[in-house]
Design a protein around this motif. Structure first.
Motif, PDB file in Angstrom:
ATOM      1  N   UNK A 160       0.871  -1.185   0.000  1.00 47.36           N
ATOM      2  CA  UNK A 160       0.000   0.000   0.000  1.00 47.36           C
ATOM      3  C   UNK A 160       0.905   1.231   0.000  1.00 47.36           C
ATOM      4  N   UNK A 161       1.535   1.547  -1.165  1.00 48.62           N
ATOM      5  CA  UNK A 161       2.528   2.636  -1.192  1.00 48.62           C
ATOM      6  C   UNK A 161       1.931   3.993  -0.824  1.00 48.62           C
ATOM      7  N   UNK A 162       0.645   4.184  -1.096  1.00 49.52           N
ATOM      8  CA  UNK A 162      -0.024   5.430  -0.716  1.00 49.52           C
ATOM      9  C   UNK A 162      -0.981   5.111   0.432  1.00 49.52           C
ATOM     10  N   UNK A 163      -0.663   5.668   1.629  1.00 50.19           N
ATOM     11  CA  UNK A 163      -1.462   5.375   2.824  1.00 50.19           C
ATOM     12  C   UNK A 163      -2.939   5.667   2.646  1.00 50.19           C
ATOM     13  N   UNK A 164      -3.270   6.614   1.761  1.00 50.41           N
ATOM     14  CA  UNK A 164      -4.684   6.961   1.602  1.00 50.41           C
ATOM     15  C   UNK A 164      -5.463   5.858   0.867  1.00 50.41           C
ATOM     16  N   UNK A 165      -4.752   4.866   0.327  1.00 53.43           N
ATOM     17  CA  UNK A 165      -5.421   3.731  -0.324  1.00 53.43           C
ATOM     18  C   UNK A 165      -5.728   2.599   0.658  1.00 53.43           C
ATOM     19  N   UNK A 166      -5.359   2.779   1.931  1.00 54.62           N
ATOM     20  CA  UNK A 166      -5.403   1.640   2.866  1.00 54.62           C
ATOM     21  C   UNK A 166      -6.791   0.990   2.942  1.00 54.62           C
ATOM     22  N   UNK A 167      -7.832   1.792   2.992  1.00 52.09           N
ATOM     23  CA  UNK A 167      -9.170   1.199   3.121  1.00 52.09           C
ATOM     24  C   UNK A 167      -9.621   0.532   1.823  1.00 52.09           C
ATOM     25  N   UNK A 168      -9.218   1.113   0.701  1.00 51.10           N
ATOM     26  CA  UNK A 168      -9.580   0.498  -0.589  1.00 51.10           C
ATOM     27  C   UNK A 168      -8.925  -0.875  -0.710  1.00 51.10           C
ATOM     28  N   UNK A 169      -7.666  -0.974  -0.277  1.00 49.24           N
ATOM     29  CA  UNK A 169      -6.958  -2.253  -0.335  1.00 49.24           C
ATOM     30  C   UNK A 169      -7.618  -3.261   0.613  1.00 49.24           C
ATOM     31  N   UNK A 170      -8.001  -2.785   1.804  1.00 51.78           N
ATOM     32  CA  UNK A 170      -8.658  -3.676   2.764  1.00 51.78           C
ATOM     33  C   UNK A 170     -10.009  -4.147   2.226  1.00 51.78           C
ATOM     34  N   UNK A 171     -10.741  -3.242   1.599  1.00 52.04           N
ATOM     35  CA  UNK A 171     -12.047  -3.613   1.031  1.00 52.04           C
ATOM     36  C   UNK A 171     -11.879  -4.692  -0.042  1.00 52.04           C
ATOM     37  N   UNK A 172     -10.887  -4.482  -0.895  1.00 52.36           N
ATOM     38  CA  UNK A 172     -10.600  -5.449  -1.958  1.00 52.36           C
ATOM     39  C   UNK A 172     -10.240  -6.818  -1.352  1.00 52.36           C
ATOM     40  N   UNK A 173      -9.449  -6.786  -0.282  1.00 55.66           N
ATOM     41  CA  UNK A 173      -9.056  -8.038   0.386  1.00 55.66           C
ATOM     42  C   UNK A 173     -10.292  -8.754   0.947  1.00 55.66           C
ATOM     43  N   UNK A 174     -11.155  -7.992   1.616  1.00 55.51           N
ATOM     44  CA  UNK A 174     -12.354  -8.589   2.227  1.00 55.51           C
ATOM     45  C   UNK A 174     -13.265  -9.168   1.142  1.00 55.51           C
ATOM     46  N   UNK A 175     -13.461  -8.377   0.092  1.00 64.62           N
ATOM     47  CA  UNK A 175     -14.436  -8.806  -0.915  1.00 64.62           C
ATOM     48  C   UNK A 175     -13.901  -9.921  -1.804  1.00 64.62           C
ATOM     49  N   UNK A 176     -12.571 -10.091  -1.825  1.00 64.20           N
ATOM     50  CA  UNK A 176     -11.996 -11.156  -2.659  1.00 64.20           C
ATOM     51  C   UNK A 176     -11.992 -12.511  -1.960  1.00 64.20           C
ATOM     52  N   UNK A 177     -12.460 -12.568  -0.722  1.00 61.89           N
ATOM     53  CA  UNK A 177     -12.452 -13.889  -0.091  1.00 61.89           C
ATOM     54  C   UNK A 177     -13.027 -13.867   1.298  1.00 61.89           C
ATOM     55  N   UNK A 178     -14.231 -13.329   1.416  1.00 65.10           N
ATOM     56  CA  UNK A 178     -14.772 -13.082   2.747  1.00 65.10           C
ATOM     57  C   UNK A 178     -14.900 -14.367   3.542  1.00 65.10           C
ATOM     58  N   UNK A 179     -15.459 -15.390   2.932  1.00 62.25           N
ATOM     59  CA  UNK A 179     -15.498 -16.685   3.609  1.00 62.25           C
ATOM     60  C   UNK A 179     -15.159 -17.771   2.599  1.00 62.25           C
ATOM     61  N   UNK A 180     -14.226 -18.638   2.948  1.00 58.70           N
ATOM     62  CA  UNK A 180     -13.876 -19.722   2.042  1.00 58.70           C
ATOM     63  C   UNK A 180     -15.029 -20.721   2.041  1.00 58.70           C
ATOM     64  N   UNK A 181     -15.162 -21.513   0.975  1.00 55.05           N
ATOM     65  CA  UNK A 181     -16.305 -22.440   0.876  1.00 55.05           C
ATOM     66  C   UNK A 181     -16.401 -23.391   2.073  1.00 55.05           C
TER      67      UNK A 181
END
Ligand SMILES: [Zn+2]
Length: 451
Positions: A160-181
């Motif tokens: 996350x080279x730009x700190x202001x992207x931190x929440x966008x990166x976290x959102x992407x992480x959550x939405x890319x695998x919120x619960x495994x099957x």
């Protein structure tokens, strides 16, 4: 109809509330779940099963729950010790992270952490770091149950080279695998601390986890310096400050909670905030001793965590149990504080409660997932045994764990890892260690030559 697997002839600790140890206990497993637990004298009295496994009098109990870890930091293990927290963080950890941490670093470090934790009887871990998708991948391969949390901090961080992207990166992480099957992996986020995240970041992060009904992790009131700084900036304690932002509720996990006064403790308990207690890290960094007995008295749910291997320096919950049971006794000058059974509950059922997983793991009960460990008791340091809980806290060690099962699948048998290849993993770690400290690979080589 018979069960898939019946583990019998065990000293069984279910860790259900008020439960007593069962001698000649059994656990019946159907698929990924516990179908029955009980006690039976004589094999003819056991339920029917396809496969029987005689535990030979070994101790069977729920797997341990590590409520706070930075798994990838195993690669920084022993790199910088015996330093003040500020110096340790700003001169060693943050620079090391910005230089080295990428997806493969986190993946490799988390595989190493998984190997260590499985061999120490941990079946559930809450992890928090950057490039957390690497850790998520590692835990999935290892077969561990994990609550993985992408780190959020207001300055440039690995990935996350730009700190202001931190929440966008976290959102992407959550939405890319919120619960495994299979339900083993949960993805959420972790705010580093009240002093490294702005009010807006903290509130945005909490809103994001709230909208997905996920746990929200934050280091809270770890050091006196943090408490002084937040009070200077806001006129409030770190705990009261987070409450003023609306961050404190039953899905918030406050890690450390060392510098919390009576008002803070009552507030944490009233809001239902869960506490992750990491005594070894707090001692090593001289942060202080969390008032855990007082928090429990107020009604807070407290689990145990190892924190990262750079500040511990291992991921051994047996050490945390032993320390938690003793440190609060000496601080309160009262040997009745945190008795052994309570500490085992913190490492199992209450740890699961801290993570919101009490319906699936943390005790052995029909309907829960089959997450269990087996300890070999026929050893000098565990003989004789009058009280199993006493032994688990005051004498047992990680190496006493012989078998580990998560969701009905063996991850370790007779101390052999079944989901991870230690030889291959060790070579990967050796590659990273040689980069982080040129010459460190020589330590590995020396060991290989001697082997
Ligand atoms: Zn931590």
């Amino acid at each position: 109809m018979g069960h898939d697997l019946l583990i019998y002839n065990a000293l069984l600790l279910t860790l259900e509330p008020e439960s007593r140890p069962w001698y000649q206990g059994y656990v019946a497993i159907q698929g990924s779940k516990i179908a029955a637990v009980g006690q039976a004298s004589g094999i003819q009295n056991l339920p029917n099963a396809t496969e029987y496994w005689n535990a030979g009098g070994s101790l069977v109990m729920p797997g341990l729950v590590n409520t706070h870890c930075h798994a990838a930091m195993t690669l920084f293990r022993g790199l910088a010790d015996d330093l003040p927290l500020e110096q340790w963080l700003h001169q060693h950890i943050f620079p090391g992270e910005s230089r080295w941490v990428d997806y493969d670093f986190v993946y490799t470090g988390a595989l190493l952490a998984a190997a260590e934790m499985i061999r120490g009887g941990v079946t559930t871990v809450a992890d928090a770091y950057f490039w957390e998708a690497g850790a998520r991948q590692a835990f999935a391969e290892a077969g561990l149950r994990a609550v993985t949390a992408q780190g959020v901090i207001d300055f440039p961080a690995p990935g996350v080279p730009d700190g202001s992207d931190n929440l966008a990166v976290a959102r992407e992480f959550i939405e890319s695998g919120r619960r495994s099957p299979d339900g083993l992996i949960t993805s959420t986020l972790f705010c580093h601390a009240p002093y490294t995240c702005s009010a807006g970041t903290l509130q945005g992060a909490k809103a994001l986890t709230r909208s997905h009904n996920l746990p929200f992790f934050i280091h809270l009131a770890e050091t006196r310096q943090e408490a002084d700084q937040i009070r200077h900036q806001t006129g409030l304690s770190p705990t009261a400050y987070l409450d003023s932002l609306g961050l404190l509720d039953e899905k918030t996990v406050a890690v450390h909670a060392v510098w919390v006064d009576e008002t803070d403790r009552q507030l944490l308990a009233r809001r239902g905030v869960k506490i992750s207690h990491c005594p070894e890290s707090n001692l090593k960094l001289a942060a202080g001793v969390a008032p855990v007995a007082e928090l429990i008295q107020e009604g807070a749910i407290v689990g145990l965590g190892t924190d990262g291997a750079a500040s511990n320096n291992n991921l051994d919950l047996w050490g945390e149990m032993s320390l938690a049971a003793k440190i609060h006794k000496v601080v309160r000058q009262d040997p009745t504080v945190l008795p052994a059974r309570q500490v085992v509950e913190m490492a199992t059922r209450q740890g699961a409660q801290v993570l919101g997983l009490e319906d699936v793991t943390g005790s052995l009960a029909p309907g829960k997932d089959a997450d269990l460990i087996v300890l070999e008791l026929r050893q000098p340091h565990l003989t004789p045994m009058y009280d199993p809980f006493s032994h688990l806290v005051y004498t047992a060690r990680a190496v006493d764990v012989q078998q580990v099962m998560v969701q009905g699948r063996w991850l370790m048998r007779h101390r052999e890892l079944l989901t991870l290849d230690w030889q291959i993993l060790r070579e990967k770690v050796r590659g990273w260690a040689g980069k982080i400290m040129p010459g460190a690979a020589g330590f590995f080589q020396g060991m290989a030559d001697q082997a």
